[in-house]
Design a protein around this motif. Sequence first.
Motif, PDB file in Angstrom:
ATOM      1  N   ALA A 142      14.361  45.992  63.406  1.00 35.99           N
ATOM      2  CA  ALA A 142      14.529  45.329  64.700  1.00 35.99           C
ATOM      3  C   ALA A 142      13.173  44.918  65.245  1.00 35.99           C
ATOM      4  O   ALA A 142      12.200  45.672  65.152  1.00 35.99           O
ATOM      5  N   ASP A 143      13.123  43.692  65.801  1.00 33.69           N
ATOM      6  CA  ASP A 143      11.939  43.242  66.532  1.00 33.69           C
ATOM      7  C   ASP A 143      10.688  43.185  65.678  1.00 33.69           C
ATOM      8  O   ASP A 143       9.610  43.579  66.099  1.00 33.69           O
ATOM      9  N   VAL A 152      16.849  41.863  59.075  1.00 32.21           N
ATOM     10  CA  VAL A 152      16.159  41.856  60.366  1.00 32.21           C
ATOM     11  C   VAL A 152      17.137  41.432  61.459  1.00 32.21           C
ATOM     12  O   VAL A 152      17.905  40.488  61.288  1.00 32.21           O
ATOM     13  N   VAL A 153      17.097  42.134  62.585  1.00 35.08           N
ATOM     14  CA  VAL A 153      17.825  41.730  63.786  1.00 35.08           C
ATOM     15  C   VAL A 153      16.795  41.539  64.888  1.00 35.08           C
ATOM     16  O   VAL A 153      16.009  42.440  65.172  1.00 35.08           O
ATOM     17  N   ASP A 154      16.797  40.373  65.510  1.00 27.64           N
ATOM     18  CA  ASP A 154      15.787  40.086  66.526  1.00 27.64           C
ATOM     19  C   ASP A 154      16.380  39.195  67.604  1.00 27.64           C
ATOM     20  O   ASP A 154      17.322  38.437  67.368  1.00 27.64           O
ATOM     21  N   THR A 155      15.824  39.302  68.796  1.00 27.75           N
ATOM     22  CA  THR A 155      16.127  38.353  69.862  1.00 27.75           C
ATOM     23  C   THR A 155      15.534  36.995  69.506  1.00 27.75           C
ATOM     24  O   THR A 155      14.496  36.915  68.849  1.00 27.75           O
ATOM     25  N   THR A 311      19.016  37.956  61.538  1.00 23.86           N
ATOM     26  CA  THR A 311      20.039  37.662  62.530  1.00 23.86           C
ATOM     27  C   THR A 311      19.363  37.506  63.882  1.00 23.86           C
ATOM     28  O   THR A 311      18.678  38.431  64.350  1.00 23.86           O
ATOM     29  N   LEU A 312      19.514  36.342  64.506  1.00 20.87           N
ATOM     30  CA  LEU A 312      18.925  36.098  65.820  1.00 20.87           C
ATOM     31  C   LEU A 312      19.990  36.232  66.904  1.00 20.87           C
ATOM     32  O   LEU A 312      21.049  35.604  66.827  1.00 20.87           O
ATOM     33  N   VAL A 313      19.700  37.037  67.909  1.00 14.60           N
ATOM     34  CA  VAL A 313      20.600  37.210  69.049  1.00 14.60           C
ATOM     35  C   VAL A 313      20.153  36.247  70.148  1.00 14.60           C
ATOM     36  O   VAL A 313      18.988  36.276  70.570  1.00 14.60           O
ATOM     37  N   PRO A 314      21.041  35.367  70.631  1.00 13.54           N
ATOM     38  CA  PRO A 314      20.645  34.346  71.616  1.00 13.54           C
ATOM     39  C   PRO A 314      20.148  34.946  72.935  1.00 13.54           C
ATOM     40  O   PRO A 314      20.509  36.064  73.305  1.00 13.54           O
ATOM     41  N   THR A 315      19.324  34.171  73.626  1.00 17.93           N
ATOM     42  CA  THR A 315      18.854  34.516  74.966  1.00 17.93           C
ATOM     43  C   THR A 315      19.396  33.497  75.962  1.00 17.93           C
ATOM     44  O   THR A 315      19.973  32.494  75.575  1.00 17.93           O
TER      45      THR A 315
END
Length: 342
Positions: A142-143, A152-155, A311-315
């Motif tokens: 993460a991050d 990878v999981v990231d904003t 994986t990108l988490v939307p903002t």
Amino acid sequence: MADVAHLAGVSSQTVSRVSNGFPGVNEETRQQVLAAMKDLDYRPNSAARALKRGEFRTIGVITFTLSTTGNVRTLEAIATSAAHEGYAVTLLPVAVPTQDEVRGAFSRLGELAVDAVIVIMEVHLLDEARLSLPPHVKVVVADSDAGDRYAVVDTDQAGGTREAVRHLLDLGHDTVWHLAGPEESYAAQRRTDAWRTALADAGRTTPEIVRGDWSAESGYRAGLHLAGQDDCTAVFVANDQMALGLLRALNERGRKVPDEVSVVGFDDIAEAGSFQPPLTTVHQDFAEVGRRCVEGVLHQMRRSGPDHGTTLVPTRLVVRASTTSPPRDRRGSKDPAPRRKP
């Protein structure tokens, strides 16, 4: 188990099925077994279960600091999501983010018997080719950036930054100054790069970068410097805590927000709406980041998901009262500044 079976008047196999949540036991019998378990204070042996199943129902989490909002909220979300899936979390803080420390952390987690590992890593470390994690370990990062070697999981750091900069330019500001996070932070670097690109794409000049360390105190020190820049009418701050310190400094130096200086933060912490003025900021969905991290390691354990990729988490931008059009005398005209199209 035999004592529970005797008290409930059922077989040991039935007790096992109830204990493990298997179907095929009628509700009346299930309640009898549960009542017997309670009366005898019976608890299944997790170590024996792990040996039988080949899994420990535990996810390890390695993190380098619990002093930042992002790490704490991501860890909270991981623990909540893991519990929902029936997994416990073993936390292993690492004091110094070095390759040897990371390898040592993985070794210690192996001794603690975990099924998979989530690494919350702000620093540029896993993107270094010479660092490799133990093989066959299910890992989600993460991050940070792990190249194409780990999941990878990231904003969406870049997307949130672009939206913040465009918001300020659309209000009529000539350019946007940037109060950045520490150089060693992956997230800070992503936000700085996106800020610079957004200004270049808009044909605007890029002011000098002012840097902090994520804390409100560093934001205050940076704010004292920015308050002395007469051409500074808009600031994009890499996190909300530094924005809080910046607001204090601007207020002390008589630079009104947002009438003279507009400010946008990043994170959307719970207190952002209670700043003075309420802070316009980029919202990060930490709960979704945590859920995706747990989902990622579980997919790998079940061999139904990839062990690499991002994986990108939307903002989303949350507009409050800390941003407005720049002062008229800074635009060189008494007419309102033209609004750019989104």
